[in-house]
Design an enzyme around this catalytic site. Sequence first.
Site, PDB file in Angstrom:
ATOM      1  N   GLY A 263      41.051  32.472  39.681  1.00 29.86           N
ATOM      2  CA  GLY A 263      39.707  31.483  41.029  1.00 29.86           C
ATOM      3  C   GLY A 263      39.892  31.895  42.108  1.00 29.86           C
TER       4      GLY A 263
ATOM      5  N   LEU B 176      34.712  35.008  35.115  1.00 29.30           N
ATOM      6  CA  LEU B 176      35.526  35.308  35.359  1.00 29.30           C
ATOM      7  C   LEU B 176      36.870  35.259  36.169  1.00 29.30           C
ATOM      8  CD1 LEU B 176      35.443  35.276  39.337  1.00 29.30           C
ATOM      9  CD2 LEU B 176      36.064  32.614  39.229  1.00 29.30           C
ATOM     10  N   ASP B 177      37.688  36.653  36.603  1.00 29.96           N
ATOM     11  CA  ASP B 177      38.888  36.897  36.180  1.00 29.96           C
ATOM     12  C   ASP B 177      39.539  37.042  34.711  1.00 29.96           C
ATOM     13  OD1 ASP B 177      39.162  36.656  38.493  1.00 29.96           O
ATOM     14  OD2 ASP B 177      39.895  34.848  38.953  1.00 29.96           O
ATOM     15  N   GLU B 178      38.424  37.078  33.935  1.00 31.41           N
ATOM     16  CA  GLU B 178      38.825  37.378  32.656  1.00 31.41           C
ATOM     17  C   GLU B 178      38.980  38.549  31.442  1.00 31.41           C
ATOM     18  OE1 GLU B 178      40.779  34.963  30.910  1.00 31.41           O
ATOM     19  OE2 GLU B 178      40.416  32.830  31.406  1.00 31.41           O
TER      20      GLU B 178
END
Lengths: 296, 296, 296, 296
Positions: C214, C240-242
């Site tokens: 994040g 997100l960001d995964e």
Amino acid sequence: MTNKVLNHYREQNLDRARLLIKCPDQPGIVSAVSTFLMNNGANIIESSQYSADPEGGNFFIRMEFSCPELHKRRNEIEQSFREIATTFKMDFEFCYVSDIKKTAIFVSKELHCLMELLWEWQNGDLMMDIGCIISNYEDSSHLAESLGIPFYYIPANKDIRKQVEEKQLTILKEHDIELIILARYMQILTPDFVSYYPNQIINIHHSFLPAFIGARPYERAYNRGVKLIGATSHYVTNDLDEGPIIEQGVERVNHRDQVEDMKRIGRNIERSVLARAVKWHLQDRVIVDGNKTIVF
Amino acid sequence: MTNKVLNHYREQNLDRARLLIKCPDQPGIVSAVSTFLMNNGANIIESSQYSADPEGGNFFIRMEFSCPELHKRRNEIEQSFREIATTFKMDFEFCYVSDIKKTAIFVSKELHCLMELLWEWQNGDLMMDIGCIISNYEDSSHLAESLGIPFYYIPANKDIRKQVEEKQLTILKEHDIELIILARYMQILTPDFVSYYPNQIINIHHSFLPAFIGARPYERAYNRGVKLIGATSHYVTNDLDEGPIIEQGVERVNHRDQVEDMKRIGRNIERSVLARAVKWHLQDRVIVDGNKTIVF
Amino acid sequence: MTNKVLNHYREQNLDRARLLIKCPDQPGIVSAVSTFLMNNGANIIESSQYSADPEGGNFFIRMEFSCPELHKRRNEIEQSFREIATTFKMDFEFCYVSDIKKTAIFVSKELHCLMELLWEWQNGDLMMDIGCIISNYEDSSHLAESLGIPFYYIPANKDIRKQVEEKQLTILKEHDIELIILARYMQILTPDFVSYYPNQIINIHHSFLPAFIGARPYERAYNRGVKLIGATSHYVTNDLDEGPIIEQGVERVNHRDQVEDMKRIGRNIERSVLARAVKWHLQDRVIVDGNKTIVF
Amino acid sequence: MTNKVLNHYREQNLDRARLLIKCPDQPGIVSAVSTFLMNNGANIIESSQYSADPEGGNFFIRMEFSCPELHKRRNEIEQSFREIATTFKMDFEFCYVSDIKKTAIFVSKELHCLMELLWEWQNGDLMMDIGCIISNYEDSSHLAESLGIPFYYIPANKDIRKQVEEKQLTILKEHDIELIILARYMQILTPDFVSYYPNQIINIHHSFLPAFIGARPYERAYNRGVKLIGATSHYVTNDLDEGPIIEQGVERVNHRDQVEDMKRIGRNIERSVLARAVKWHLQDRVIVDGNKTIVF
């Protein structure tokens, strides 16, 4: 835009300086210097010291301090420091952060180190005032011009070395250059030239010194079958690739990497190692001690 | 043999100490401290300082010095330093190099961190006086005995935590333990236990914190598909894996590495990261500042 | 000049391709594929394979080969390969080296990743055909224009996400974009947008994932007191960001490094991590397997 | 305990082997070999290949495979492979995983490399059958005995080299030694001795070769003022420190590191570099090609 950044930096740092000292080790040095700074109203922001040999060697210290109205009181402070300096037999230098260093970049055909320096400079990571770029090739002229940096094309080879260096020296003087960065400049400098800029010429050599001194290091690294390749940034002296080392870096290679791959990997090592060495010099962190460097 | 090494080290360092200070930043601190040391005949060998925030934050300094007859003059020097300490509102500590720290090592089934500590200790790289090894398994008893270190087997699980810790505390007090090293000790300590040893318990967590807090970090790293795995050494507080970080390390992994490979690679990271953290603590290089560490 | 380089590269590699295969593991796959290539006159230049789980998992292989007259025989070869593919239940793809990938670079205010990509591209280290640069700021327009790359300024914020993405998609289609590089593009993409480019959007996140998912990762790394900071390049998915991680890198920091220092150090990590991830994708070395990548 | 581990490993790997091949590059090799393995019921678990020069150089491949009843069918399989080997002019070797290599460790006064090897061996990370430890000092005798490893104390110096090596060779033959590890053994081996174990003697040199070939590398590194020190593991040939390099590693040093510090830091590099090189040799991953190694 960069001038704006430099001017802003100058104004922000009018009161800031670094005091570099080298002297025979003995008790009382830190006390004397820190008391002097306190009595002059200075606040020590960062301090690093090193005793080469606690029993009878040299002592080195770098103190970064801020001091109200410093820019007006430089002479007064330096004068009054002479007493301590004499007592302790000090070599010393006050480096004022707002006196941004005037630099010249020398480059030949390979531009990756030049580009890294210019990039970090535009980014505010290298606080220097680039007076000129000098090259024996024309490849970087557009780049220099696009950034408003004077560019001098001076063809060079070993037969005209003397004339070339005379031209270069004239330009360097004209621009009040304090630091020369050899960003993959592939000409050897004469002892005469080097003598004008003692510990003021930083080179990047494309090997992990003292391995592969001299020409064609990647070819020789390839032939030896090494598993790591490196680069070395050092001050230039009259002994080829033998000057005081400032910084080194390495990366892994393997049997699949041909000479061209090593050069490609090497370019990344070279540019980051040179940029770090230059940054530390600009921040007055590097003290030359014989053929070694102390990096505070 | 190791006792001989420790005794030799003690004798060599009778005159050597480290002064650690934390106080509100203001001009004159370095001057006052270094003048004090000079007036007491001390020679500063190494000095590091840090201003958390030059405008109104805390100031930290570590000075290592030698001082003739120090071992006889400890009280006198500490007493006379109180005046400066009061003036500058200092937290301070004189750490005497010849007071080799008494440590206890806690370990469970995995012995690699214990073995590394013992190896570096035998080698003279970790200057500590190992008072005892405490384990909830018997696996390391032979190793401890072969080195003449008292070994205590105390089975543990979460249902008998209180009794277990009471036994441990008794042993720790008996041995005058000043530092507890959790070398892959897989039991959680209670706040009560931790409160007896503030910033005196060093743990190694087998992940790159704050990634993979808690149990089974390698399994979770494998499942996430990370390309680097790591380990973290930190002081133990009451928040699991949240204490001040002293040191971290990482190594590359790739898609071929299964959980077992990660554990194997991880063991090498864990043991070297923990050994570095312990060494720095033993050398009085680590100052805790809130939930962070300053490592001089 | 860059077009000349690309065209030269295309011509040099008309006969070269990479065959990527994913299928259930069973004996005989390598034999079948290598015999097929031999019978088609191909020479295998590089080959990497991986069995996720030798007992019943998936098998992955990447074979780079050269084959005379390949550019005229593509259809014929792909057609005749279908028989083997059916037998072994293969997902497969022939990637032709002379089909240089068309890419779009998205960027916001921070230009360091963009500059690195452009630099390595000019240098011939990233073989891609940059169709356009899209930004929600005008800062990079001059840079794009100086290199002859179409630049699109599309202001963006979360309230107009849908309209912004419609404009972007139109441009991407117009340029036949096959790979989108988010070079510090600070807007979140909608699932709709992402669904058009599965495993074709590469992002650089400025932390060592899964730590600091994040916003504001450097601030959070600073507050946690970590001793290493990192960056992660991954394919974009709807979490997100995964998404699947392609590459990660770290550098040491210490207590002296403030948030600004971490950002500066981080810029160097980010640009090199992103450039490596993009290079591997361009060389068809990355195979996505669930939420992980295999990097051959 | 270790014998139990080795026996368990043997039984687990009765069906597993590695096929190493070196031959002139030409189309059809992978097809021929993989088809051969398939026809013999083998499943390829891992495969790596390398073309030294796709236009007319050598080709190298390592295939690890499992094959039911392999331990009973070795002769049959090797015999039937000869046809392919002749066709493609192959040098080849079948290495059976269950034939755990018999090794001898040579050591002098410094025990850190020996200890690392023993530690990783006990831990199951180095799958070797240590036949004996030979030393020109008695320091490691207790350690060897505590682990049940035969220890031979053979004092050595350059005047009695011939007699010493005769004794050593007798012991090595008695134990059927296949790999000699020089774990900081500080005696030079004669060409005669080396000729008995071609590419079967692994040395660790305490510098980043080819820098600091020969004696006292840390002293020379200190005097040169390098910023990184290293270690190199290589096969022993008749040219001192010139044999094929298997692995190298480096660590940072700075101006504060005296020769003793470099030795201490160096010990950690040496032991991990040597352990990696030995592990790769034991896994049949290293192929010598002239004066270089291919590490698959």
